[in-house]
Design an enzyme around this catalytic site. Structure first.
Site, PDB file in Angstrom:
ATOM      1  N   GLU A 222     -20.345  22.992 -59.016  1.00 56.60           N
ATOM      2  CA  GLU A 222     -19.640  22.530 -60.227  1.00 56.60           C
ATOM      3  C   GLU A 222     -19.893  23.591 -61.282  1.00 56.60           C
ATOM      4  OE1 GLU A 222     -17.729  19.949 -60.484  1.00 56.60           O
ATOM      5  OE2 GLU A 222     -18.307  18.665 -58.804  1.00 56.60           O
TER       6      GLU A 222
ATOM      7  N   CYS B 252     -18.952  21.397 -69.802  1.00 48.04           N
ATOM      8  CA  CYS B 252     -18.256  22.303 -68.886  1.00 48.04           C
ATOM      9  C   CYS B 252     -16.749  22.118 -68.979  1.00 48.04           C
ATOM     10  CB  CYS B 252     -18.729  22.060 -67.471  1.00 48.04           C
ATOM     11  SG  CYS B 252     -18.741  20.321 -67.061  1.00 48.04           S
TER      12      CYS B 252
ATOM     13  N   GLU C 243     -15.439  31.622 -71.158  1.00 43.62           N
ATOM     14  CA  GLU C 243     -16.099  30.380 -71.568  1.00 43.62           C
ATOM     15  C   GLU C 243     -17.130  30.705 -72.650  1.00 43.62           C
ATOM     16  OE1 GLU C 243     -18.856  28.576 -68.764  1.00 43.62           O
ATOM     17  OE2 GLU C 243     -17.982  26.626 -69.190  1.00 43.62           O
TER      18      GLU C 243
ATOM     19  N   LYS D 175     -34.118  20.685 -59.141  1.00 39.75           N
ATOM     20  CA  LYS D 175     -34.676  21.582 -60.159  1.00 39.75           C
ATOM     21  C   LYS D 175     -33.863  21.461 -61.449  1.00 39.75           C
ATOM     22  CE  LYS D 175     -34.072  25.739 -61.685  1.00 39.75           C
ATOM     23  NZ  LYS D 175     -34.383  25.684 -63.132  1.00 39.75           N
TER      24      LYS D 175
HETATM   25  P1  NAP Z   1     -26.967  28.730 -65.110  1.00 38.19           P
HETATM   26  O1  NAP Z   1     -27.615  29.854 -65.758  1.00 38.19           O
HETATM   27  O2  NAP Z   1     -26.094  28.989 -63.943  1.00 38.19           O
HETATM   28  O3  NAP Z   1     -28.120  27.701 -64.736  1.00 38.19           O
HETATM   29  C1  NAP Z   1     -27.900  26.513 -64.029  1.00 38.19           C
HETATM   30  C2  NAP Z   1     -29.149  26.197 -63.233  1.00 38.19           C
HETATM   31  O4  NAP Z   1     -29.340  27.184 -62.217  1.00 38.19           O
HETATM   32  C3  NAP Z   1     -30.426  26.196 -64.050  1.00 38.19           C
HETATM   33  O5  NAP Z   1     -31.302  25.226 -63.549  1.00 38.19           O
HETATM   34  C4  NAP Z   1     -30.951  27.604 -63.794  1.00 38.19           C
HETATM   35  O6  NAP Z   1     -32.307  27.768 -64.089  1.00 38.19           O
HETATM   36  C5  NAP Z   1     -30.636  27.761 -62.327  1.00 38.19           C
HETATM   37  N1  NAP Z   1     -30.583  29.127 -61.845  1.00 38.19           N
HETATM   38  C6  NAP Z   1     -30.485  30.283 -62.548  1.00 38.19           C
HETATM   39  N2  NAP Z   1     -30.451  31.344 -61.722  1.00 38.19           N
HETATM   40  C7  NAP Z   1     -30.539  30.856 -60.461  1.00 38.19           C
HETATM   41  C8  NAP Z   1     -30.548  31.446 -59.162  1.00 38.19           C
HETATM   42  N3  NAP Z   1     -30.450  32.752 -59.001  1.00 38.19           N
HETATM   43  N4  NAP Z   1     -30.644  30.647 -58.083  1.00 38.19           N
HETATM   44  C9  NAP Z   1     -30.714  29.311 -58.228  1.00 38.19           C
HETATM   45  N5  NAP Z   1     -30.723  28.698 -59.426  1.00 38.19           N
HETATM   46  C10 NAP Z   1     -30.622  29.449 -60.534  1.00 38.19           C
HETATM   47  O7  NAP Z   1     -26.068  27.900 -66.113  1.00 38.19           O
HETATM   48  P2  NAP Z   1     -26.427  27.483 -67.581  1.00 38.19           P
HETATM   49  O8  NAP Z   1     -26.081  28.608 -68.459  1.00 38.19           O
HETATM   50  O9  NAP Z   1     -27.774  26.894 -67.634  1.00 38.19           O
HETATM   51  O10 NAP Z   1     -25.392  26.268 -67.772  1.00 38.19           O
HETATM   52  C11 NAP Z   1     -24.165  26.403 -68.352  1.00 38.19           C
HETATM   53  C12 NAP Z   1     -23.076  26.552 -67.304  1.00 38.19           C
HETATM   54  O11 NAP Z   1     -22.995  25.402 -66.482  1.00 38.19           O
HETATM   55  C13 NAP Z   1     -21.716  26.684 -67.924  1.00 38.19           C
HETATM   56  O12 NAP Z   1     -21.014  27.722 -67.312  1.00 38.19           O
HETATM   57  C14 NAP Z   1     -21.043  25.350 -67.623  1.00 38.19           C
HETATM   58  O13 NAP Z   1     -19.673  25.371 -67.579  1.00 38.19           O
HETATM   59  C15 NAP Z   1     -21.666  24.973 -66.338  1.00 38.19           C
HETATM   60  N6  NAP Z   1     -21.620  23.532 -66.136  1.00 38.19           N
HETATM   61  C16 NAP Z   1     -20.708  23.028 -65.248  1.00 38.19           C
HETATM   62  C17 NAP Z   1     -20.619  21.664 -65.031  1.00 38.19           C
HETATM   63  C18 NAP Z   1     -19.630  21.095 -64.062  1.00 38.19           C
HETATM   64  O14 NAP Z   1     -19.787  19.959 -63.677  1.00 38.19           O
HETATM   65  N7  NAP Z   1     -18.647  21.842 -63.633  1.00 38.19           N
HETATM   66  C19 NAP Z   1     -21.477  20.807 -65.715  1.00 38.19           C
HETATM   67  C20 NAP Z   1     -22.396  21.350 -66.610  1.00 38.19           C
HETATM   68  C21 NAP Z   1     -22.456  22.719 -66.800  1.00 38.19           C
HETATM   69  P3  NAP Z   1     -32.697  28.177 -65.603  1.00 38.19           P
HETATM   70  O15 NAP Z   1     -32.487  26.988 -66.438  1.00 38.19           O
HETATM   71  O16 NAP Z   1     -34.085  28.569 -65.565  1.00 38.19           O
HETATM   72  O17 NAP Z   1     -31.798  29.324 -65.971  1.00 38.19           O
END
Ligand code: NAP
Ligand code: MG
Length: 517
Positions: A295, A329, A427, A221
């Site tokens: 991650e 990230c 962050e 997804k």
């Molecule tokens: P997010 O809100 O956690 O979303 C990540 C993914 O999870 C999206 O596809 C999101 O869908 C989905 N999602 C949301 N709620 C969910 C739930 N309850 N159950 C399952 N899936 C769900 O994160 P983001 O704000 O998009 O991304 C930024 C974050 O990612 C930052 O904190 C960053 O540090 C982290 N990140 C970490 C890495 C690493 O490798 N460590 C790499 C990249 C990013 P939607 O798009 O519809 O919300």
């Protein structure tokens, strides 16, 4: 004789005069240069053509090797953050669609994918890698349109790394017995993979390539705001002849992700995203047999010692937090600089920031493109306003004014920030840097480790022994020495503490997709 001497004296006089003239000219030039310290070259716009991409107005789900309409018929828009316009409508997968995708993956796993040899699996992965390379420009432009990152990033970093991950994992497919010598390895079955919006296609590659190489089938997804490159990948996968159901792509928002990770017929969940959602998934899978890798977020620190090559370190800091809009990230969002060079360093950083070009992501001169969504832009603005209200020294600059339409944020930093400041702890996920100083290596290490995260760090010094000693004290998954944000598919990546569990990339990245006995 006398004549000769007079002539020589005259000649030398001229020489001295020439020398003086030359010297004066140099001084004038140097003065000019000084007064033009912030001289900017005029750049003409150099837009990448969008003719290579054909975006469908309505985009279906990719299930069992085919593009299918969502059962409930609902679609949502995806926006170009560069101008705020709608790019396309994308299908929203319901629980029923997710179930269909998981069933397709299970069937493919049982009937084909687990039956063919590793060498055969490798052939498909090599083919997909080559097809991505052939269509690299199309992928890069599409990624920039949907995500807002500058074309030079998607063209030179994201897409080449995507192909590299498929190539790298293709090589392991028939060598798994050698990856873990003396052990018996088996795939897990069906993997649910949920990814964020900051590196949309690269995160898809990090997830799909090792899973397939290890013999699993997947349902992926993509993030709600960046689904288009994953759907183009689905087209490539279809054309590659990969057996139907081995890869399924379901678009949607958080609810779709939740249906997927909570589906009972999943063997493994791989999640990249926020720590908050990661914790929810950890809770939900805790009472099941599902394997889990996470991650998550970060608040990574640079440590710059006084003996570092300062200009090189400035480039590393700029690259680490400002480029890619700080949507990384492992962004180096905290800068710890040795007190003796702090003033020189921040002065140089200010000069460098005045040359950063914020602008249209499709312009090849752009350094900082668009923030991925209006929501993210608001979050960054709130952070910056909060830190300004808290009273930390604020500086912001760029060579260009941001376009009037779309979502943009100039690079900025907060100086002399206390370790307790929100901007030093939380962050931001935007081009916002928090700066503090240190006097001893022990203090630098303590400050860098003073965070609930532990994803990455950068150490800058001319002394390898100092770098080594510092690195040993740091609690971070990746530590770069005299460089930053360098990636390679053979290097494992992952974090400590709230930055996540498990590793992606390298031999380590295969492990979470295998039963190793
Ligand atoms: P997010 O809100 O956690 O979303 C990540 C993914 O999870 C999206 O596809 C999101 O869908 C989905 N999602 C949301 N709620 C969910 C739930 N309850 N159950 C399952 N899936 C769900 O994160 P983001 O704000 O998009 O991304 C930024 C974050 O990612 C930052 O904190 C960053 O540090 C982290 N990140 C970490 C890495 C690493 O490798 N460590 C790499 C990249 C990013 P939607 O798009 O519809 O919300
Ligand atoms: Mg978008």
């Amino acid at each position: 004789m006398l004549d000769k001497m007079i002539k020589k004296k005259e000649k030398n006089k001229h020489k001295d005069k020439d020398k003086k003239k030359h010297h004066d000219k140099k001084i004038v030039e140097a003065k000019k240069r000084k007064s033009h310290k912030n001289f900017q070259f005029e750049y003409s716009e150099s837009l990448e053509s969008t003719d290579v991409v054909k975006i469908q107005p309505k985009n279906a789900l990719f299930i069992n090797g085919e593009f299918v309409e969502p059962t409930e018929g609902s679609y949502f828009p995806t926006i170009n953050p560069g101008d705020g316009e709608v790019l396309a409508e994308v299908a929203e997968a319901s629980a029923k669609d997710v179930d269909m995708a998981v069933r397709a993956a299970r069937k493919a796993y049982e009937t084909t994918w687990s039956k063919i040899s590793g060498a055969e699996r490798g052939k498909y992965l090599f083919r997909i890698a080559r097809m991505i390379q052939e269509r690299a420009r199309e992928f890069a432009v599409l990624e920039t349109l949907d995500n807002g990152k500058p074309i030079k990033e998607s063209r030179d970093v994201d897409i080449p790394l995507v192909a590299a991950h498929f190539f790298y994992n293709a090589g392991w497919a028939d060598k798994l017995d050698f990856a873990f010598p003396g052990k018996k390895v088996q795939p897990l079955g069906v993997a649910a993979q949920v990814i964020p919006w900051n590196f949309p296609l690269l995160m898809a590659a990090w997830k799909i390539a090792p899973a397939l190489a290890a013999g699993n089938c997947v349902v992926l997804k993509p993030a709600e705001t960046t689904p288009l490159s994953a759907l183009l990948l689905a087209e490539v996968i279809q054309q590659s002849g990969l057996p139907p159901g081995v890869v399924n792509i379901v678009t949607g928002a958080g609810a779709t992700g939740s249906h997927l990770v909570n589906h009972p017929d999943i063997n493994k969940v791989a999640f990249t995203g926020s720590t908050q959602v990661g914790k929810m998934i950890a809770k939900a899978t805790a009472k099941t047999n599902k394997r889990l890798t996470l991650e998550l977020g970060g608040k990574s620190a640079h440590i710059v010692y006084e003996d570092a090559a300062i200009d090189q370190a400035i480039e590393g800091v700029v690259n680490g937090i400002f480029f890619n809009q700080g949507h990384v990230c492992c962004a180096g969002s905290r800068l710890l600089v040795e007190e003796s060079i702090a003033q020189v360093f921040t002065d140089k950083l200010k000069d460098r920031m005045q040359k950063i070009r914020v602008g249209n992501p499709l312009d090849k001169n752009t350094d900082i493109g668009a923030i991925n969504s209006h929501r993210e832009l608001e979050k960054i603005r709130d952070f910056v306003n909060g830190a300004r209200e808290e009273g930390w020294d604020y500086f912001s600059a760029s060579a260009t004014e941001a376009p009037s339409r779309g979502f943009y944020h100039k690079p900025c930093f907060f100086n002399h920030v206390a370790s307790s400041a929100t901007v030093f702890r939380k962050e931001v996920f935007g081009p916002v840097l928090a700066i503090s100083t240190f006097r001893t290596p022990a203090e630098a290490i303590a400050k860098a480790n003073d965070t609930p995260y532990g994803l990455a760090a950068g150490v800058w010094s001319e002394k390898a022994s100092k770098i080594q000693k510092t690195a040993l004290g740091l609690k971070a998954g990746v530590i770069w020495a005299n460089t930053y944000n360098k990636f390679d598919p053979s290097s494992p990546f992952g974090g400590y503490n709230e930055s996540g569990w498990g590793r992606e990339g390298g031999r380590h990245g295969l492990y979470p997709y295998l039963e190793v006995q």
